[in-house]
Design an enzyme around this catalytic site. Structure first.
Site, PDB file in Angstrom:
ATOM      1  N   GLU A   1      -1.614  17.003  10.917  1.00  0.00           N
ATOM      2  CA  GLU A   1      -1.358  15.560  11.001  1.00  0.00           C
ATOM      3  C   GLU A   1       0.118  15.378  10.665  1.00  0.00           C
ATOM      4  OE1 GLU A   1      -0.496  12.295  10.672  1.00  0.00           O
ATOM      5  OE2 GLU A   1      -1.596  11.959   8.807  1.00  0.00           O
TER       6      GLU A   1
ATOM      7  N   CYS B   1       2.661   7.325   8.185  1.00  0.00           N
ATOM      8  CA  CYS B   1       2.666   8.083   9.444  1.00  0.00           C
ATOM      9  C   CYS B   1       2.291   7.201  10.621  1.00  0.00           C
ATOM     10  CB  CYS B   1       1.766   9.299   9.345  1.00  0.00           C
ATOM     11  SG  CYS B   1       0.129   8.925   8.738  1.00  0.00           S
TER      12      CYS B   1
HETATM   13  P1  NDP Z   1       6.927  18.565   4.668  1.00  0.00           P
HETATM   14  O1  NDP Z   1       6.262  18.644   5.981  1.00  0.00           O
HETATM   15  O2  NDP Z   1       8.021  19.515   4.386  1.00  0.00           O
HETATM   16  O3  NDP Z   1       5.842  18.706   3.494  1.00  0.00           O
HETATM   17  C1  NDP Z   1       4.464  18.420   3.605  1.00  0.00           C
HETATM   18  C2  NDP Z   1       3.687  19.340   2.693  1.00  0.00           C
HETATM   19  O4  NDP Z   1       3.865  20.705   3.101  1.00  0.00           O
HETATM   20  C3  NDP Z   1       4.125  19.308   1.226  1.00  0.00           C
HETATM   21  O5  NDP Z   1       3.012  19.493   0.391  1.00  0.00           O
HETATM   22  C4  NDP Z   1       5.063  20.495   1.154  1.00  0.00           C
HETATM   23  O6  NDP Z   1       5.251  20.972  -0.145  1.00  0.00           O
HETATM   24  C5  NDP Z   1       4.341  21.499   2.005  1.00  0.00           C
HETATM   25  N1  NDP Z   1       5.170  22.585   2.509  1.00  0.00           N
HETATM   26  C6  NDP Z   1       6.516  22.620   2.667  1.00  0.00           C
HETATM   27  N2  NDP Z   1       6.900  23.790   3.218  1.00  0.00           N
HETATM   28  C7  NDP Z   1       5.768  24.513   3.414  1.00  0.00           C
HETATM   29  C8  NDP Z   1       5.495  25.804   3.953  1.00  0.00           C
HETATM   30  N3  NDP Z   1       6.464  26.581   4.426  1.00  0.00           N
HETATM   31  N4  NDP Z   1       4.222  26.224   4.002  1.00  0.00           N
HETATM   32  C9  NDP Z   1       3.224  25.440   3.556  1.00  0.00           C
HETATM   33  N5  NDP Z   1       3.412  24.210   3.028  1.00  0.00           N
HETATM   34  C10 NDP Z   1       4.675  23.753   2.961  1.00  0.00           C
HETATM   35  O7  NDP Z   1       7.387  17.080   4.511  1.00  0.00           O
HETATM   36  P2  NDP Z   1       8.432  16.425   3.539  1.00  0.00           P
HETATM   37  O8  NDP Z   1       7.693  15.963   2.349  1.00  0.00           O
HETATM   38  O9  NDP Z   1       9.644  17.286   3.306  1.00  0.00           O
HETATM   39  O10 NDP Z   1       8.874  15.198   4.471  1.00  0.00           O
HETATM   40  C11 NDP Z   1       9.655  15.443   5.622  1.00  0.00           C
HETATM   41  C12 NDP Z   1       9.293  14.509   6.730  1.00  0.00           C
HETATM   42  O11 NDP Z   1       7.941  14.681   7.122  1.00  0.00           O
HETATM   43  C13 NDP Z   1       9.384  13.052   6.371  1.00  0.00           C
HETATM   44  O12 NDP Z   1      10.682  12.653   6.521  1.00  0.00           O
HETATM   45  C14 NDP Z   1       8.448  12.407   7.337  1.00  0.00           C
HETATM   46  O13 NDP Z   1       9.138  12.163   8.542  1.00  0.00           O
HETATM   47  C15 NDP Z   1       7.392  13.471   7.569  1.00  0.00           C
HETATM   48  N6  NDP Z   1       6.173  13.221   6.797  1.00  0.00           N
HETATM   49  C16 NDP Z   1       5.064  12.785   7.443  1.00  0.00           C
HETATM   50  C17 NDP Z   1       3.934  12.500   6.743  1.00  0.00           C
HETATM   51  C18 NDP Z   1       2.716  12.016   7.416  1.00  0.00           C
HETATM   52  O14 NDP Z   1       1.993  11.204   6.858  1.00  0.00           O
HETATM   53  N7  NDP Z   1       2.392  12.547   8.574  1.00  0.00           N
HETATM   54  C19 NDP Z   1       3.868  12.619   5.295  1.00  0.00           C
HETATM   55  C20 NDP Z   1       5.067  13.144   4.711  1.00  0.00           C
HETATM   56  C21 NDP Z   1       6.167  13.415   5.454  1.00  0.00           C
HETATM   57  P3  NDP Z   1       6.506  20.459  -0.991  1.00  0.00           P
HETATM   58  O15 NDP Z   1       6.360  18.965  -1.095  1.00  0.00           O
HETATM   59  O16 NDP Z   1       6.301  21.131  -2.284  1.00  0.00           O
HETATM   60  O17 NDP Z   1       7.733  20.883  -0.236  1.00  0.00           O
END
Ligand code: NDP
Length: 487
Positions: free
Chosen positions: A232, A266
């Site tokens: 998602e 989102c």
């Molecule tokens: P990420 O996609 O980087 O993070 C989402 C989750 O994945 C977090 O729990 C993160 O952990 C984890 N994660 C990060 N790197 C890895 C990896 N290599 N393997 C497995 N898990 C991992 O999103 P961000 O929080 O950095 O946000 C970036 C962008 O994503 C936002 O600007 C927005 O555009 C989008 N976003 C979309 C969302 C939605 O609802 N669809 C929600 C959040 C963000 P950790 O936080 O510890 O890095």
């Protein structure tokens, strides 16, 4: 090693949490495997009772949990309450409907399978890994967790590093309802912790919410073990205002969809397409209402500091060629961003193509609803979307043709609050579904069983002793059943 979660509005430390390394993740998954076997064995009726108990405990803890969400994300307390209430309704639905959706049932066998009894049921996968975001740190991961638990799986949950406390609390509350085994565990840490979870071969499915780029990395880690994933990944949702729309209601919904949670949703509204006939009156309503919405009062700060740069870049890009109707680059005053509305932004600009995740919208005039739909669909993303129109048939048609997983008509984001509706996207918004019956099946494997009840006389087809006459009878039968063309 530990890390702090901070209140994005004040910078104060909300909590300190361990950074779980690969070894700690492995131990959690091993515990989860045992818990999964126990949970599956418990049976659907007892799981339902425990999950309804969990729901009651979450409800009793609504206020302190909302306070924690408020502190870790900065969102207003009221919004945090709303998020948890929606979570409760989903948990309730998943608990009550799991057996009906997944339980064993007889299915028709068809004439050729006349002598068979066929049953279908959906069995648990084992351990499900959930990797969650920070924007709705309770509602979004629980959209996977509730359904995965109800389907009979154990869950290991890695919350975002920005909102670890909410994740820890969700597992603590669960342990009050299910004290025997760690059926829901939360492992805190940074990206590497999530990567270790995704790469563990004992995890049978990963439910990921976050950016498209990280989803690809998670998928690559999962590919090593052929672990399936639900992804998602956000969107660039369109909001279409047709000529016969209630313009006041449309402007009100549009603003809330774009600005609530500081646009960090989102399925938030990011692109608005308004048909020519009603463009001016709609913009008047939008501007008037927008002047009453204040960052820091109606919505909170930007939770992830790095997002401010993306929002600023998109606003600067939009005002280069577009016309700022409200706000502009100066609206970014960290950690808050005031509402920004820009019209006539080229469709190929970053502000229209990339996910902004901030309280900003671009608005464009279109010839008619058809053009609005074409522009709405010309996006790599396809998560949600909105249509405003008084003509139910016309609105339904537009909604069905919108290239997205869900569309709201004359309301925004309403589909996410209906537990029986599946939630998920197409294209860069990801794949797979949480919520609803599809969300339950996402965390289960179909098990098909065909039992022969009696031998069909003269139709011994799956045997080397089959006689030529038997094949002839089969051909005659299949010709009668399927050989006639209908015009
Ligand atoms: P990420 O996609 O980087 O993070 C989402 C989750 O994945 C977090 O729990 C993160 O952990 C984890 N994660 C990060 N790197 C890895 C990896 N290599 N393997 C497995 N898990 C991992 O999103 P961000 O929080 O950095 O946000 C970036 C962008 O994503 C936002 O600007 C927005 O555009 C989008 N976003 C979309 C969302 C939605 O609802 N669809 C929600 C959040 C963000 P950790 O936080 O510890 O890095």
């Amino acid at each position: 090693m530990t890390f702090d979660s901070l209140n994005p509005a004040t910078g104060e430390v909300v909590g300190t949490h361990p950074q779980h390394d690969a070894e700690a993740v492995g131990l959690a998954v091993a515990r989860a495997e045992q818990a999964a076997a126990w949970w599956a064995e418990l049976g659907a009726g007892e799981r339902r009772r425990r999950l309804l108990d969990y729901k009651a405990i979450v409800t009793q803890n609504l206020r302190p949990l909302a306070e924690l969400v408020h502190q870790e994300t900065g969102k207003p307390r009221g919004d945090a309450v709303l998020e948890i209430v929606l979570t409760i309704t989903h948990l309730d639905w998943a608990a009550r409907n799991a057996e009906k959706v997944l339980g064993r049932r007889r299915v028709a066998t068809g004439l050729i399978g006349l002598n068979l009894a066929a049953t279908l049921e959906y069995l648990p996968l084992g351990v499900v890994g959930v990797i969650g975001p920070w924007n709705y740190p309770v509602f979004t991961p629980m959209g996977s967790i509730s359904y995965a638990l109800a389907a009979g799986n154990a869950v290991v949950f890695k919350p975002s590093e920005l909102t670890p406390g909410c994740g820890v609390r969700l597992a603590e509350l669960f342990a009050q309802a299910v004290p025997e085994h760690p059926v829901l565990q939360t492992i805190t840490g940074l990206g590497e912790t999530g990567a270790a979870l995704a790469g563990d071969p004992r995890v049978k499915k990963v439910a990921f919410t976050g950016s498209t780029a990280t989803a690809k990395r998670v998928m690559a880690a999962c590919a090593r073990n052929l672990t399936p994933i639900v992804a998602e990944c956000g969107g660039k949702d369109a909001f279409i205002v047709d000529a016969d729309a209630d313009l006041r209601a449309a402007a009100d919904a549009c603003l809330w969809g774009a600005l609530s949670n500081a646009g960090q949703t989102c399925v938030g509204v990011e692109r608005v397409y308004v048909v020519d006939q009603v463009y001016e009156p709609f913009m008047r309503e939008l501007k008037e209402l927008a002047s009453t919405v204040k960052a820091g009062e109606h919505y909170g700060p930007i939770t992830m500091p790095a997002q401010l740069d993306i929002i600023r870049r998109h606003i600067e890009d939009a005002v280069k060629t577009g016309k700022a109707v409200k706000g502009g680059p100066e609206s970014v005053r960290a950690p808050y961003v005031d509402p920004v509305i820009v019209e006539d932004v080229p469709e190929d600009s970053a502000a229209v193509r990339e996910e902004t995740f901030g309280p900003t919208i671009t608005v464009r005039r279109t010839r008619d609803a058809k053009e609005a739909l074409e522009l709405a669909n010309a996006s790599a993303y396809g998560l949600g979307g909105t249509v405003f129109s008084r003509d139910t048939r016309g609105a339904m048609r537009l909604a069905r043709l919108m290239r997205s997983g869900a569309t709201a008509i004359n309301s925004v984001i309403s589909f996410a609050g209906v537990p029986s509706l599946p939630f998920g996207g197409v294209g860069d918004s990801g794949f797979g579904r949480i919520h609803g019956a599809d969300g339950l099946r996402e965390f289960a494997r179909p098990k098909a069983i065909a039992r022969q009840r009696f031998a069909l006389p003269g139709m011994n087809l799956t045997s080397f002793s089959r006689a030529p006459g038997e094949l002839e009878r089969l051909i005659r039968m299949v010709t009668i059943l399927h050989g006639r063309r209908k015009r």
